[in-house]
Design a protein around this motif. Structure first.
Motif, PDB file in Angstrom:
ATOM      1  N   MET A  23       0.851  -1.186   0.000  1.00 29.87           N
ATOM      2  CA  MET A  23       0.000   0.000   0.000  1.00 29.87           C
ATOM      3  C   MET A  23       0.891   1.242   0.000  1.00 29.87           C
ATOM      4  SD  MET A  23      -1.449   2.669   1.830  1.00 29.87           S
ATOM      5  CE  MET A  23      -1.129   2.295   3.538  1.00 29.87           C
ATOM      6  N   ILE A  24       0.594   2.191  -0.899  1.00 34.28           N
ATOM      7  CA  ILE A  24       1.367   3.423  -0.998  1.00 34.28           C
ATOM      8  C   ILE A  24       0.404   4.603  -0.921  1.00 34.28           C
ATOM      9  CG2 ILE A  24       2.907   4.813  -2.415  1.00 34.28           C
ATOM     10  CD1 ILE A  24       4.002   2.306  -3.645  1.00 34.28           C
ATOM     11  N   SER A  25       0.530   5.405   0.114  1.00 37.48           N
ATOM     12  CA  SER A  25      -0.393   6.521   0.312  1.00 37.48           C
ATOM     13  C   SER A  25      -0.233   7.580  -0.777  1.00 37.48           C
ATOM     14  CB  SER A  25      -0.133   7.182   1.666  1.00 37.48           C
ATOM     15  OG  SER A  25      -0.393   6.292   2.727  1.00 37.48           O
ATOM     16  N   PRO A  26      -1.345   8.170  -1.238  1.00 38.87           N
ATOM     17  CA  PRO A  26      -1.258   9.315  -2.152  1.00 38.87           C
ATOM     18  C   PRO A  26      -0.539  10.479  -1.467  1.00 38.87           C
ATOM     19  CG  PRO A  26      -3.504   8.447  -2.047  1.00 38.87           C
ATOM     20  CD  PRO A  26      -2.741   7.804  -0.933  1.00 38.87           C
ATOM     21  N   ASP A  60      -4.213   3.017  -4.066  1.00 36.40           N
ATOM     22  CA  ASP A  60      -3.066   2.863  -3.167  1.00 36.40           C
ATOM     23  C   ASP A  60      -2.902   1.419  -2.722  1.00 36.40           C
ATOM     24  OD1 ASP A  60      -5.400   2.898  -1.690  1.00 36.40           O
ATOM     25  OD2 ASP A  60      -4.690   4.293  -0.165  1.00 36.40           O
ATOM     26  N   GLN A  61      -4.012   0.676  -2.649  1.00 38.41           N
ATOM     27  CA  GLN A  61      -3.947  -0.732  -2.264  1.00 38.41           C
ATOM     28  C   GLN A  61      -3.303  -1.592  -3.350  1.00 38.41           C
ATOM     29  OE1 GLN A  61      -4.790  -1.723   0.804  1.00 38.41           O
ATOM     30  NE2 GLN A  61      -5.397   0.370   1.330  1.00 38.41           N
ATOM     31  N   GLU A  62      -3.214  -1.052  -4.558  1.00 40.40           N
ATOM     32  CA  GLU A  62      -2.569  -1.754  -5.666  1.00 40.40           C
ATOM     33  C   GLU A  62      -1.152  -1.243  -5.899  1.00 40.40           C
ATOM     34  OE1 GLU A  62      -5.082  -1.953  -9.171  1.00 40.40           O
ATOM     35  OE2 GLU A  62      -6.842  -1.524  -7.943  1.00 40.40           O
ATOM     36  N   ASP A  63      -0.627  -0.500  -4.932  1.00 43.62           N
ATOM     37  CA  ASP A  63       0.724   0.076  -5.010  1.00 43.62           C
ATOM     38  C   ASP A  63       0.882   1.011  -6.199  1.00 43.62           C
ATOM     39  OD1 ASP A  63       1.567  -1.084  -2.679  1.00 43.62           O
ATOM     40  OD2 ASP A  63       2.528  -2.803  -3.635  1.00 43.62           O
ATOM     41  N   ILE A  64      -0.189   1.709  -6.530  1.00 44.58           N
ATOM     42  CA  ILE A  64      -0.127   2.783  -7.523  1.00 44.58           C
ATOM     43  C   ILE A  64      -0.027   4.098  -6.763  1.00 44.58           C
ATOM     44  CG2 ILE A  64      -1.356   3.986  -9.363  1.00 44.58           C
ATOM     45  CD1 ILE A  64      -2.617   1.295 -10.115  1.00 44.58           C
ATOM     46  N   LEU A  65       1.057   4.824  -6.988  1.00 49.28           N
ATOM     47  CA  LEU A  65       1.305   6.068  -6.287  1.00 49.28           C
ATOM     48  C   LEU A  65       0.603   7.220  -6.997  1.00 49.28           C
ATOM     49  CD1 LEU A  65       2.796   7.891  -4.230  1.00 49.28           C
ATOM     50  CD2 LEU A  65       4.763   7.881  -5.807  1.00 49.28           C
ATOM     51  N   ILE A  66      -0.273   7.905  -6.280  1.00 49.58           N
ATOM     52  CA  ILE A  66      -0.940   9.099  -6.801  1.00 49.58           C
ATOM     53  C   ILE A  66      -0.223  10.320  -6.238  1.00 49.58           C
ATOM     54  CG2 ILE A  66      -3.079  10.428  -6.854  1.00 49.58           C
ATOM     55  CD1 ILE A  66      -4.577   7.766  -6.623  1.00 49.58           C
TER      56      ILE A  66
END
Length: 255
Positions: free
Chosen positions: A1-4, A151-157
């Motif tokens: 998980m990557i937070s926006p 973010d749960q898909e490790d896509i950084l916004i």
């Protein structure tokens, strides 16, 4: 998980200068391994939300002038991803948000400068998204909400802009940040951390020095988009705060 995250991208000189903010971006980027990056940039304005859609390497756009030749030699050879662009477009359409795709535009400095400092060598696809600064804050937030869960898909916004961006008010001799800019950011931080959306959406009337801090909202509204894309149950965190030339804010926040 990557937070926006919202990042203050400041001057194009960030690409070649070493500052507190560029060191923060480098250190923060080292902690992340995103599968893809989605950037809402203040330097791409369109009436209809527009998404870059290509599998090719982007051109590097030098959308500035009067800076050292060194800046114009930099290339940031990130690639796009048509499939991911379409998935994002579908999310917007599902929320009734009109959207276009663009297969030609390169990365402007609102995208490539912070990306260069966070990820000096691009290793994942980048999707660039335009902003419409004339939509009200609540609508900007709703645009972000359409991407909630990525973010749960490790896509950084990333929302790339600045909370305080008044080029007429810059003080090149300043040794300390201007009090009016600090007060504006402090008001934002307090209301973001208490999730007072009603106040935030009415910042123009309620925030101290709002007209000075945000004479035009194109650099400010990526904050609302990024905020909307985050998990409302997750605490809002200030991940960096510094200033240049008196009032140019590099406040950066994770959601």
């Amino acid at each position: 998980m990557i937070s926006p995250i919202f990042v203050g991208h400041g001057s194009p000189m960030m690409a070649i200068q070493d500052t507190a903010c560029t060191q923060f971006l480098l250190d923060y980027g080292k902690k992340l391994s995103p599968k893809a990056i989605v950037v809402f940039t203040a330097h791409w304005e369109t009436e209809v939300l527009t998404i870059s859609s290509t599998n090719d390497v982007y051109d590097t756009i030098y959308d500035f002038r009067g800076f050292p030749d060194e800046l114009f030699q930099i290339k940031y050879p990130a690639k796009g991803d048509v499939e991911l662009a379409q998935m994002i477009a579908d999310r917007f359409k599902a929320k009734g948000i009109p959207v276009n795709l663009d297969s030609q535009r390169g990365l402007d400095h609102g995208s490539w400068v912070p990306l260069l400092r966070m990820f000096p060598t691009p290793e994942c696809p980048v999707i660039q998204v335009s902003v419409n600064p004339y939509l009200p804050p609540a609508e900007q937030y709703r645009i972000g909400e359409a991407l909630r869960g990525l973010d749960q898909e490790d896509i950084l916004i990333i929302g790339s802009g600045a909370t305080v961006h008044n080029l007429r008010a810059l003080n090149w001799d300043a040794k300390e940040p201007e009090a009016w800019a600090v007060d504006f950011d402090a008001w934002l931080i307090q209301n973001m951390q208490t999730q007072n959306l009603e106040a935030l959406f009415d910042y123009a009337a309620l925030a101290p020095n709002a007209r000075m801090a945000v004479p035009r909202p194109e650099h400010f509204i990526p904050l609302f988009i990024t905020m909307g894309s985050g998990d409302p149950e997750r605490p809002v965190q200030v991940i960096h705060r510094s200033y240049e030339v008196g009032s140019l804010s590099y406040l950066s926040v994770s959601f």
